[in-house]
Design an enzyme around this catalytic site. Sequence first.
Site, PDB file in Angstrom:
ATOM      1  N   LYS A 109      46.682  23.671  47.823  1.00  0.00           N
ATOM      2  CA  LYS A 109      46.967  25.103  47.955  1.00  0.00           C
ATOM      3  C   LYS A 109      48.456  25.280  48.105  1.00  0.00           C
ATOM      4  O   LYS A 109      49.153  24.368  48.574  1.00  0.00           O
ATOM      5  CB  LYS A 109      46.267  25.675  49.194  1.00  0.00           C
ATOM      6  CG  LYS A 109      46.102  27.176  49.161  1.00  0.00           C
ATOM      7  CD  LYS A 109      44.905  27.581  48.334  1.00  0.00           C
ATOM      8  CE  LYS A 109      44.725  29.088  48.300  1.00  0.00           C
ATOM      9  NZ  LYS A 109      43.436  29.450  47.689  1.00  0.00           N
TER      10      LYS A 109
HETATM   11  P1  NAD Z   1      44.296  40.315  46.737  1.00  0.00           P
HETATM   12  O1  NAD Z   1      45.675  40.178  47.233  1.00  0.00           O
HETATM   13  O2  NAD Z   1      44.069  40.713  45.315  1.00  0.00           O
HETATM   14  O3  NAD Z   1      43.496  41.380  47.644  1.00  0.00           O
HETATM   15  C1  NAD Z   1      43.416  41.280  49.030  1.00  0.00           C
HETATM   16  C2  NAD Z   1      42.738  42.529  49.583  1.00  0.00           C
HETATM   17  O4  NAD Z   1      42.572  42.359  50.997  1.00  0.00           O
HETATM   18  C3  NAD Z   1      43.548  43.808  49.392  1.00  0.00           C
HETATM   19  O5  NAD Z   1      42.657  44.899  49.157  1.00  0.00           O
HETATM   20  C4  NAD Z   1      44.232  43.989  50.750  1.00  0.00           C
HETATM   21  O6  NAD Z   1      44.569  45.337  51.039  1.00  0.00           O
HETATM   22  C5  NAD Z   1      43.125  43.501  51.666  1.00  0.00           C
HETATM   23  N1  NAD Z   1      43.613  43.099  52.992  1.00  0.00           N
HETATM   24  C6  NAD Z   1      44.729  42.372  53.274  1.00  0.00           C
HETATM   25  N2  NAD Z   1      44.846  42.244  54.610  1.00  0.00           N
HETATM   26  C7  NAD Z   1      43.775  42.880  55.162  1.00  0.00           C
HETATM   27  C8  NAD Z   1      43.344  43.118  56.490  1.00  0.00           C
HETATM   28  N3  NAD Z   1      44.049  42.673  57.526  1.00  0.00           N
HETATM   29  N4  NAD Z   1      42.184  43.815  56.676  1.00  0.00           N
HETATM   30  C9  NAD Z   1      41.474  44.283  55.624  1.00  0.00           C
HETATM   31  N5  NAD Z   1      41.846  44.102  54.350  1.00  0.00           N
HETATM   32  C10 NAD Z   1      42.980  43.422  54.129  1.00  0.00           C
HETATM   33  O7  NAD Z   1      43.578  38.920  47.076  1.00  0.00           O
HETATM   34  P2  NAD Z   1      42.289  38.281  46.386  1.00  0.00           P
HETATM   35  O8  NAD Z   1      42.736  37.385  45.300  1.00  0.00           O
HETATM   36  O9  NAD Z   1      41.285  39.371  46.133  1.00  0.00           O
HETATM   37  O10 NAD Z   1      41.769  37.325  47.568  1.00  0.00           O
HETATM   38  C11 NAD Z   1      40.933  37.814  48.623  1.00  0.00           C
HETATM   39  C12 NAD Z   1      40.309  36.636  49.357  1.00  0.00           C
HETATM   40  O11 NAD Z   1      39.537  35.864  48.431  1.00  0.00           O
HETATM   41  C13 NAD Z   1      41.305  35.659  49.983  1.00  0.00           C
HETATM   42  O12 NAD Z   1      40.741  35.146  51.175  1.00  0.00           O
HETATM   43  C14 NAD Z   1      41.395  34.555  48.938  1.00  0.00           C
HETATM   44  O13 NAD Z   1      41.796  33.311  49.454  1.00  0.00           O
HETATM   45  C15 NAD Z   1      39.961  34.509  48.462  1.00  0.00           C
HETATM   46  N6  NAD Z   1      39.815  33.900  47.135  1.00  0.00           N
HETATM   47  C16 NAD Z   1      40.428  34.423  46.050  1.00  0.00           C
HETATM   48  C17 NAD Z   1      40.252  33.833  44.803  1.00  0.00           C
HETATM   49  C18 NAD Z   1      40.835  34.409  43.540  1.00  0.00           C
HETATM   50  O14 NAD Z   1      40.462  33.931  42.452  1.00  0.00           O
HETATM   51  N7  NAD Z   1      41.687  35.414  43.594  1.00  0.00           N
HETATM   52  C19 NAD Z   1      39.463  32.670  44.686  1.00  0.00           C
HETATM   53  C20 NAD Z   1      38.833  32.157  45.829  1.00  0.00           C
HETATM   54  C21 NAD Z   1      39.022  32.792  47.048  1.00  0.00           C
END
Ligand code: NAD
Length: 418
Positions: A109
């Site tokens: 990561k």
């Molecule tokens: P992103 O940046 O596109 O979106 C994050 C979202 O979370 C936004 O809507 C933001 O406003 C919200 N957020 C941030 N802090 C917050 C808080 N304190 N309370 C409530 N909401 C909050 O990120 P993403 O790519 O959608 O990733 C989201 C989660 O999924 C993360 O934990 C990430 O590690 C996990 N994830 C993502 C992927 C991927 O392919 N993008 C793959 C596996 C896991």
Amino acid sequence: MRRPTEHMGPFEAVNHFFQHAAEIARLSDSTVSVLSGTYRELRVQVPVRHDDGRMQVVYGYRVQHNGARGPYKGGIRFHPEADLEEVRALASLMTWKTALVDVPFGGAKGGVQVDTRGMSEGELERMTRRYTDQIGHILGATRDIPAPDMNTDAQTMSWMLDQYGRKYGHTNQIVTGKPIALGGSQGREEATGRGAVIIADAALADRNGSAEGATMAIQGFGNVGSWAARIARDRGYRIVAISDEFGGIHAEQGLDLGEVRAHVAESGSVVDCPGTEPIGNDDLLRLDVDVLMPAAIGGVITHENASEIRADIIVEAANHPVTPLADEELYEAGVTVVPDILANAGGVTVSYFEWVQNNQEMHWDHDDVVHQLERKLTTAYESCRDYQQRHEGISKRQAAYALAVDRVVEAAALRGYL
Ligand code: NAD
């Protein structure tokens, strides 16, 4: 097994789950010490020139946890809380996730500890390029392959691909989650959200439920949350609440997602979307829904609120949203928790498909990607369920870790690492 405490750091928490699997598998102390540490940790200084000429110095990381099963693989996150401890935790989760869905990668990561709010496109580009220069020597199409995560996307991957290529020659497979025009895969952007919904369907079916009319609340409306909402709605779920970092919205009859998306495009947040009631992030987690999907940050379901969770099923679309102590409490209360290493593995699975297509210089169509994704995730879900049925008294998370750890140990032993 040591009882977890509420004050475990994120890496300690992932290792708590690993150590339970290690006990089931009766791993030797030396194997446990190899797999509970990381292989390599790189910390780099990233000076960022702002548009007004000011220089901001931030720090970035790339952590490679374990490479026994193949090249290191894992996303890049830009976030104020992306410190070394957090990145280590996320790297180790990738090792177990890639093993569980059986894609031939190890776990890594990356992160830059920075608040990107208010940063211009030019500032983001300069920061991404500088970070890529600093970590480029440990990346490679058969060594370590980044992807998007929080606050990074296909554009970020395009800058990384370009910057890496300037020094090492054009390498299509150096990142996944690229735009289609640069060799990305159909279905990659939506893959994590789609995977979480595939898993929600399977977990509902196990509790004799079905998607049609099932209620769902989603925390986070970024890449993962917004795609999960759209795909779940198309499969018949009623999405009753959604939130982001600024707050949440609630509508018991079901949210109009078209309206929500238009409101986000205009205002930058779901908050105050017409036709909805406001709801706080904490209250969203306590809603009486069939499926609760945390899809934002880690550590949101803790000992403090675990006893107030009323959802039947928690699908961990986010990484480590449930602390180890809360996990035990939810298990005792009969809540099904589908762990992150299964629930959000759709992203890395389609990243693998992208890497395969790049290696073969082939393009799959959208239906092929979706079909293969369903197949991979359903197989992983079913192996967890079978393992759980064979070992009385263990949770889905314990089953998932046990399967993943077995596979990593087998590969590491064959290579002579252990
Ligand atoms: P992103 O940046 O596109 O979106 C994050 C979202 O979370 C936004 O809507 C933001 O406003 C919200 N957020 C941030 N802090 C917050 C808080 N304190 N309370 C409530 N909401 C909050 O990120 P993403 O790519 O959608 O990733 C989201 C989660 O999924 C993360 O934990 C990430 O590690 C996990 N994830 C993502 C992927 C991927 O392919 N993008 C793959 C596996 C896991």
